[in-house]
Design a protein around this motif. Structure first.
Motif, short mmCIF file in Angstrom:
data_model
loop_
_atom_site.label_atom_id
_atom_site.label_comp_id
_atom_site.label_asym_id
_atom_site.label_seq_id
_atom_site.Cartn_x
_atom_site.Cartn_y
_atom_site.Cartn_z
N TYR A 1 0.83 -1.20 0.00
CA TYR A 1 0.00 0.00 0.00
C TYR A 1 0.87 1.26 0.00
O TYR A 1 1.01 1.95 1.01
N ASN B 1 2.20 4.31 -3.26
CA ASN B 1 1.54 5.14 -4.28
C ASN B 1 0.66 4.31 -5.21
O ASN B 1 -0.50 4.65 -5.46
N LEU B 2 1.23 3.21 -5.72
CA LEU B 2 0.44 2.39 -6.65
C LEU B 2 -0.72 1.72 -5.92
O LEU B 2 -1.83 1.65 -6.46
N SER C 1 -0.33 -6.01 3.39
CA SER C 1 0.90 -5.23 3.59
C SER C 1 1.86 -5.99 4.49
O SER C 1 1.45 -6.79 5.33
N ARG C 2 3.14 -5.68 4.29
CA ARG C 2 4.14 -6.23 5.21
C ARG C 2 4.12 -5.52 6.55
O ARG C 2 4.65 -6.00 7.53
N ARG C 3 3.54 -4.31 6.53
CA ARG C 3 3.48 -3.54 7.78
C ARG C 3 2.28 -3.98 8.63
O ARG C 3 1.40 -4.70 8.15
N CYS D 1 1.77 -4.27 -5.86
CA CYS D 1 2.12 -2.85 -5.91
C CYS D 1 3.44 -2.54 -5.21
O CYS D 1 3.69 -1.40 -4.80
N SER E 1 10.00 -2.22 -7.63
CA SER E 1 10.67 -3.09 -8.60
C SER E 1 12.04 -3.56 -8.12
O SER E 1 12.50 -4.63 -8.49
N SER F 1 4.07 -4.20 -12.06
CA SER F 1 4.52 -3.10 -12.92
C SER F 1 6.05 -3.08 -13.00
O SER F 1 6.64 -2.03 -13.23
N ASP G 1 9.65 -2.60 -13.48
CA ASP G 1 10.19 -1.69 -14.49
C ASP G 1 11.71 -1.65 -14.56
O ASP G 1 12.28 -0.71 -15.14
N TRP H 1 3.17 2.26 -17.83
CA TRP H 1 3.32 3.06 -19.06
C TRP H 1 4.69 2.91 -19.68
O TRP H 1 4.81 2.87 -20.90
N ASP H 2 5.76 2.77 -18.90
CA ASP H 2 7.05 2.38 -19.48
C ASP H 2 7.85 1.63 -18.43
O ASP H 2 8.44 2.26 -17.56
#
Ligand SMILES: NC(=O)c1ccc[n+]([C@@H]2O[C@H](COP(=O)([O-])OP(=O)(O)OC[C@H]3O[C@@H](n4cnc5c(N)ncnc54)[C@H](OP(=O)(O)O)[C@@H]3O)[C@@H](O)[C@H]2O)c1
Ligand SMILES: NC(=O)c1ccc[n+]([C@@H]2O[C@H](COP(=O)([O-])OP(=O)(O)OC[C@H]3O[C@@H](n4cnc5c(N)ncnc54)[C@H](OP(=O)(O)O)[C@@H]3O)[C@@H](O)[C@H]2O)c1
Lengths: 327, 327
Positions: A9, A11-12, A33-35, A68, A71, A91, A93, A122-123
């Motif tokens: 949990y 930004n993504l 979450s890990r928290r 989420c 990376s 995602s 990246d 997106w990239d």
């Protein structure tokens, strides 16, 4: 309803929570979450928060887990692990490590009959798709990717680690002249310096040596030394007012030729202007979560990227409606 | 090598011939036409030209037949007929009749275990794909399609039928102000007149009444009456020098929002600038011919559109190479 979980949990994670709330065919089962779950406050107070460990017991109640995590450290472990129990989407990246990540994830997804979509966003993601489509059509041509104007998290972090820096934000900006040269079909060879400039906004600590901070920024190897960098010192209030967002975007421009003498030029340009990098990325993840579920329902399994997924899987409308309304 | 045939030798047929010559994994078996083969001169004198009827006997020597006939009369008959014998690709662009065309073609392709890709090109085609991807990601948003600057064949033909007109070319031009409004995320409601203007270049016959020609153009129902149209009279030499090409292109712009208060705007823009409409369209057809062949090799059959085809099928590189080089 497609039942979705959010793993991580940040930004993504928050962006996915919001994007899911706008779909009609997907529902959020819970956040993981890990928290300590008690330390996390989801936007909707009714959304349950669980520990990461609790996820596996819930495997029959979740159709797709959207991963989420970061990376660098999280996804290389998490995607291959959770692809054993869920259809997953990430995602990831780190471009250079995609082949390795794909292979690891493919093994565990295939062995467990799950779909694992990696590197959506997106990239990698929409930009990659545009590189592929354009180069499949105009085979004698070149693709150029420009990023920005937008915030580079990694570069901002690097500046914040300099002594005397209280806060900092770095924008990557495509050079207009380079964009124009590419659009003209001139197929220019562009150096790093010719493609992008960097602009940094710094809040310095009281009494800090601004000249020294600036010197350390513009000469920083790998991060800044190959670019033309402008450094602005601003006060904290201005920083909070004008530089709190996480905008990003950029261009994929492909120019190529057709005709027996290559006499006809063509330019394909794809541009993103994003007020919020993570919220846009999250919206892509949610669309690919729909695809992952549908493909798995049809009996498919294994690691997939945006290249392997037919576009119609992403859209809530049926194929008949899509043909009628959008083709 | 994927063995390809070309059915119909007009603008697209010639474009496909040229595009195939630039591939390494496809070869042209022959050109087929309703006209007398002796009356047709392919670019490469060694390429055999056959009658349309001869195609069926050659069904085991051709993997994909690219159908280059017109959308109005040819493709509604040809695609469903030849999908019985070949994997086929067409560029059918009568948007309103796509559902009917799809159903007809699907029947004959499925019954004969062939893949039939319909409506590939740029609109329908690449523009459709961009409408779909963008609206799957930014669900609370709007897509706008603008065409041009480019030549509309239908409008040019309509002007040529006016008495006293020797030759004519019509360009469709997107209105810059409308583009800007859409890009700003303002979600404007735009009338036909606000989106595009039309510009016509006319070569009049000696002694023709130019005012009357102009009046007939700008008031022509459906074609021009809802647009602001500019008419230029030029001499034949200028016409041939400056207006012989068939350029086209345009924009698909989608703007949408994310965030709990829809506070973040995003704009996705796809733009094509094409020196040659038919040669670009042909390049798309060739990429989808590759996809049709590969999908059929994997046992798939039936009618497909660009929405149903995973991007990786289009590209000559392997999935591993695509992940490494383009993701
Ligand atoms: N493909 C693309 O186009 C694209 C675009 C943007 C980003 N990305 C990728 O997405 C990844 C995630 O981005 P992000 O912006 O969501 O990263 P982030 O905010 O740093 O979150 C990453 C993880 O850190 C943990 N975390 C978040 N806030 C925390 C806090 N206050 N204290 C401790 N831990 C916290 C969360 O895991 P727990 O809840 O388990 O602690 C979260 O899943 C990035 O690494 C990037 O590679 C890809
Ligand atoms: N999806 C898209 O984005 C897109 C873009 C562009 C065009 N299109 C579609 O593609 C279709 C074909 O376009 P086109 O420009 O190739 O049309 P075209 O040049 O008029 O050719 C159409 C057919 O007419 C016949 N023909 C050509 N030249 C002829 C001549 N001199 N005399 C008699 N017959 C002749 C050919 O069939 P035979 O050889 O059998 O006689 C040819 O296949 C259009 O109808 C349009 O709907 C789609």
């Amino acid at each position: 309803m497609i039942r979705v979980g959010i793993m991580g949990y940040g930004n993504l994670g928050r962006g996915v929570e919001c994007a899911l709330s706008k779909t009609k065919d997907m529902e959020l089962v819970g956040i993981f979450s890990r928290r300590d779950p008690a330390s996390i406050t989801p936007h909707d107070a009714n959304t349950p928060v669980y520990t990461m460990e609790a996820a596996i017991e819930m495997k029959d109640r979740i159709d797709v887990m959207i991963l989420c995590g970061g990376s660098a450290k999280d996804l290389p472990e998490q995607t291959k692990e959770f692809a054993k129990y869920f259809n997953v989407v990430d995602s990831f990246d780190t471009h250079a490590k995609i082949p390795e990540h794909f292979a690891n994830v493919d093994n565990s997804a295939k062995a467990n009959n799950k779909i694992a979509v990696i590197s959506a966003g997106w990239d990698p993601g929409m930009f990659s798709l545009n590189r592929l489509y354009a180069s499949a059509i105009l085979t004698s041509g070149n693709s150029y990717t420009f990023w920005g104007k937008g915030v580079s998290q990694g570069h901002s972090d690097a500046v914040r680690r300099i002594e005397g820096v209280k806060n900092a934000k770095q924008y990557t900006i495509p050079v207009e002249k380079a964009l124009e040269a590419v659009r003209s079909g001139a197929n220019p060879k562009l150096t790093t310096r010719e493609k992008h400039t960097r602009e940094v906004f710094v809040v310095a600590q009281d009494g800090a040596d601004q000249e020294e901070i600036k010197r350390q920024i513009v000469t920083m190897p790998n991060y800044f030394d190959e670019y033309d960098t402008t450094v602005h010192f601003i006060d904290e209030e201005t920083f909070l007012k004008e530089h709190s967002g996480i905008p990003h975007g950029g261009f994929v421009i492909h120019s190529g030729t057709t005709g027996w003498e290559d006499e006809h030029k063509h330019v394909i340009e794809y541009r993103l202007q994003l007020d919020s990098n993570p919220e846009f990325t999250s919206s892509v993840l949610v669309a690919y979560a729909r695809a992952a579920y549908r493909m798995n329902q049809e009996g498919m399994s294994g690691a997939k990227t945006v290249f392997d997924i037919a576009p119609s899987y992403l859209h809530p409308l049926s194929s008949e409606e899509l043909r009628k309304q959008m083709l």
